[in-house]
Every structure is written in structure tokens, then in C-alpha cells.
Design an enzyme around this catalytic site. Structure first.
Site, PDB file in Angstrom:
ATOM      1  CE1 TYR A  11      -3.982   2.013   0.529  1.00  0.00           C
ATOM      2  CE2 TYR A  11      -2.687   3.168   2.193  1.00  0.00           C
ATOM      3  CZ  TYR A  11      -3.801   3.093   1.369  1.00  0.00           C
ATOM      4  OH  TYR A  11      -4.716   4.102   1.386  1.00  0.00           O
ATOM      5  CG  ASN A  45       0.762   3.162   4.702  1.00  0.00           C
ATOM      6  OD1 ASN A  45       0.709   2.143   4.030  1.00  0.00           O
ATOM      7  ND2 ASN A  45       0.327   3.213   5.936  1.00  0.00           N
ATOM      8  CE  LYS A  46       1.224  -1.525   4.478  1.00  0.00           C
ATOM      9  NZ  LYS A  46       0.808  -1.869   5.793  1.00  0.00           N
ATOM     10  CD  GLN A  47       8.808  -0.295   5.459  1.00  0.00           C
ATOM     11  OE1 GLN A  47       7.671  -0.573   5.107  1.00  0.00           O
ATOM     12  NE2 GLN A  47       9.305  -0.693   6.616  1.00  0.00           N
TER      13      GLN A  47
END
Ligand SMILES: *Cc1c(COP(=O)(O)O)cnc(C)c1O
Length: 395
Positions: free
Chosen positions: A178, A180-182
Site C-alpha cells: 500500500y 504508505n509502506k516502505q
């Protein structure tokens, strides 16, 4: 928000890789999916990787693949993303919530055994905020009790435990992409495993339960459409090439926050280094000291928002969510979970955040804490506070 909680970081090269797919004849189940899966497998040291359309789908397929069903119990933290428990309920099994270690926010190994019953089939350990859980202890408990261990590494790609990347130490590991992940694929997830049989089963389940006979009208499992497109995988593959640089940048941001917030007595900061572990920074979460009430924390969140700075209440406990009032589950003692979740603040954290933005976040936050007389519940607020959430101010 002027300073958001997270923000994507997409390069021109990544945009080109995506448009190239759009000009090709294969938009799903093609070479980009295989390349992306191979890149993940090579990076984490897994024999098999199966990409799907979300982290939640990946977790659900793990539950299906190990044949968890009605009457079974699965141990999970409540201080986690709600999907961890939901995927257990999708199969009518029972999530059993176990408390966390206050130092790392991960499952507390010393409290797991008390939750095990003859019905327990698996443990889902979450590497919360990118910090690896105590895998040696948890693996030992899982093996001794013949339980499957699923690693929810959705927030922890690249994190290491004893020199090994997380995701491959348990029976199955899951990563999510998603925005917002790294690293991101827009939407997406992947299951990694060393077990060829589980990998084949998960591959079949993501694609309507087809077997690999080549006959696309033969269905051997009750499957789903959890496929991920070539468009997403092209982005993911390009992002993987930058992963090490991204993780280094995120570590720098964490260090800068720590430098600026060190010495604020009301704040407990995350550890930058931990024995046997390498952290993959997902978010930077600070904890207010116990003299703050939940209302005080929420006031800070609102005030920061008024100044254009997004701050997250990460995580709200799953067992206290309205939907879990009527969703079957078992809750062990969750004192730490409830204490911590009322006091955490996730600060803005993304690759492209600038130093002056970090400075502004820290100055606003410490300014508000300095006025902490105002933060503590006022008489008219007190009536609304549950007694367990209200602690006496330190003079
Ligand atoms: C992001 C995340 C997931 C999966 O999320 P999706 O939005 O379904 O990709 C699962 N568990 C944790 C702990 C997460 O942070």
C-alpha cells in the site's frame, strides 16, 4: 495537510516502467509479476514468492493454505492492523489476542503460552512498525507446540533478525505494498515461503483455485481473484531496485527525529538499535508518558492537525473496535496494549520529508507538551474518561 503522515515517492523511471506495460499486450499474469516475485524472493531469501492484490489477501491465503477453519484458534496481537484478526474470522476461526512487549510493541513471548489451548493452530507475529519481533523465542514456542508461525512483515521489508531478513523465519511470511509502506505497488502484497507445497496452493487460491495443468477451466480449490496486475508489479519491481536506498533514507529520518526529540521527558522514543535486530523504518512512533490521558493525546492530534501536521493514532487496539464487540474472539490480559494505544503518536514519515518539516513537527509537538497543564483532562472532560484511562497528573 501541509505535512502528511505519509507520501508516495515515485520516480520518472518508475512511471516509464508502468507506461511500458500499458503499451504491451500483457496487463495481468505476465512477465512483470514473475520478475517482481523473483526480486522479492531473492531479496528476503525465500524459495517462493506469490504476489497478490493486497497484504490482507496475502494474509488470508496463508490462513487458507494451512487449512484453518471453524473451531480453530490463532494467536495474534491486538495492537496491530485489523486485517490480522479479520483474516482469521473470514474462516470462522477465533483470534486470540495476546499482549505486547512495551519496548518493541511486538507480541510478548512470555504471554503466548498461557493463550495456547488444544484448538490453537497458529501464531501470527507482526513485526510492528518495522521492528522484528523476538523470533527466537516465538519460533521455539511455535515448534514446541506444533503451531504454524505466520510472519506479518507488511511493515518490515528488509528488517533483519540474527542476520536474516524477516519473512522467511516462520512457515509463511507476508509483505504489503500500500502507498504508505516502505515500497509500493499502489495496492499489493506477497506471500513468501520455503515450502513448495504451500506456495503452489497459494498460487492456485489467488487465481480461482485453478491447478497448473494449463486447463483454465479446471478448479481444484475454492479460490478467489486475488491477482495483482502487471501494472502494479512493474512499479514494485522498480521500487525494489531502490529498496536499500529507501531504507537508508528512512533510517536517517528516524535518527533525525530522535536527535531532535531526545531529552523531552514526556516522550518515550523508539529504539534506534536493538540486539540481534535491524529495523526497517515504517513509521516513527513516540509514546507519551503515563501522566497523559488518552484525551490529552487526542488533543495533541487535533492541535497538530489544525496546524496542518498529520499525526496518527497508530494502532487502536483491534479488540476495542466496534466491529469486534460482535465478532467472536478471545482476549487475554491486554494491559500494555490498552495503555500504549492510548498514548502513541505516529509522526509524519516519508522518504521525501524535508529537514525543516521534521523540525516543525518536533517544535510543535514539544511546544504542546511543555504546556502540558493544558493537555491534562480538564474538569469537564473528566466525566467522559473511563477510570482506567485517567491517571493522576505528576505535579
Ligand atoms: C499494511 C498492513 C497489512 C496489509 O494491508 P493491505 O492494505 O491489505 O495491503 C497487514 N498487516 C499490517 C501489520 C499492515 O501494516
Amino acid at each position: 495537510m501541509r505535512i502528511p503522515l505519509s507520501a508516495p515517492d515515485i520516480t520518472d523511471q518508475e512511471i516509464s516502467a508502468v507506461t511500458e506495460v500499458l503499451r504491451s499486450p500483457r496487463l495481468s499474469l505476465g512477465p512483470k509479476t514473475k520478475e517482481f516475485e523473483q526480486a522479492i524472493a531473492d531479496y528476503v531469501g525465500a524459495r517462493h514468492a506469490v504476489a497478490v492484490n493486497s497484504g490482507t489477501s496475502a494474509l488470508h491465503l496463508c490462513i487458507r493454505a494451512i487449512r484453518i477453519g471453524e473451531g480453530d484458534e490463532v494467536i495474534v496481537p491486538s495492537f496491530a492492523f485489523i486485517a490480522v484478526a479479520n483474516v482469521i474470522r473470514y474462516e470462522r476461526a477465533t483470534p486470540v489476542f495476546v499482549d505486547i512487549d512495551p519496548a518493541t510493541f511486538n507480541l510478548d513471548p512470555s504471554q503466548i503460552e498461557a493463550a495456547i489451548t488444544p484448538r490453537t493452530k497458529a501464531i501470527i507475529v507482526v513485526h510492528t512498525f518495522g521492528c522484528p519481533a523476538d523470533l527466537a523465542a516465538i519460533l521455539e514456542i511455535a515448534r514446541r507446540n506444533s503451531l504454524f508461525l505466520i510472519e506479518d512483515a507488511c511493515e518490515a521489508i528488509g528488517a533483519e533478525y540474527d542476520g536474516r531478513r524477516v519473512g522467511v523465519l516462520g512457515d509463511l511470511g507476508v509483505f504489503a505494498f500500500y502507498p504508505n509502506k516502505q515500497i509500493t505497488t499502489g495496492e499489493g502484497g506477497v506471500v513468501v515461503t520455503q515450502n513448495a507445497r504451500l506456495a503452489a496452493l497459494i498460487k492456485s487460491l489467488r487465481n480461482h483455485g485453478r491447478n497448473d495443468s494449463g486447463d483454465c477451466f479446471e478448479h481444484v480449490e475454492l479460490g478467489y481473484n486475488y491477482r495483482i496486475s502487471e501494472i502494479n508489479c512493474a512499479l514494485g519491481f522498480e521500487q525494489m531496485r531502490r529498496l536499500d536506498a529507501i531504507l537508508a533514507r528512512r533510517e536517517e529520518i528516524a535518527e533525525e527525529y530522535s536527535r531532535r526529540l531526545r531529552g523531552v521527558p514526556a516522550l518515550k522514543l523508539p529504539s534506534l538499535t536493538l540486539l540481534r535486530r535491524k529495523i526497517s523504518w515504517f513509521v516513527y512512533v513516540v509514546t507519551l508518558s503515563s501522566e497523559f490521558s488518552e484525551a490529552g493525546r487526542d488533543w495533541i492530534v487535533e492541535e497538530m492537525k489544525n496546524r496542518g501536521i498529520a499525526v496518527g493514532r497508530y494502532f487502536a487496539p483491534i479488540h476495542l473496535q466496534p466491529v469486534y464487540r460482535t465478532t467472536p474472539h478471545r482476549a487475554m490480559n491486554l494491559t500494555v496494549t490498552e495503555h500504549v494505544s492510548a498514548r502513541v503518536l505516529a509522526l509524519p514519515f516519508y522518504n521525501l520529508i524535508q529537514s525543516d518539516q521534521i523540525e516543525e513537527v518536533c517544535q510543535s509537538l514539544t511546544g504542546m507538551i511543555r504546556e502540558r497543564d493544558d493537555l491534562l483532562p480538564r474538569p469537564r472532560d473528566e466525566a467522559r474518561l473511563a477510570p482506567s484511562r485517567f491517571t493522576t497528573p505528576i505535579p
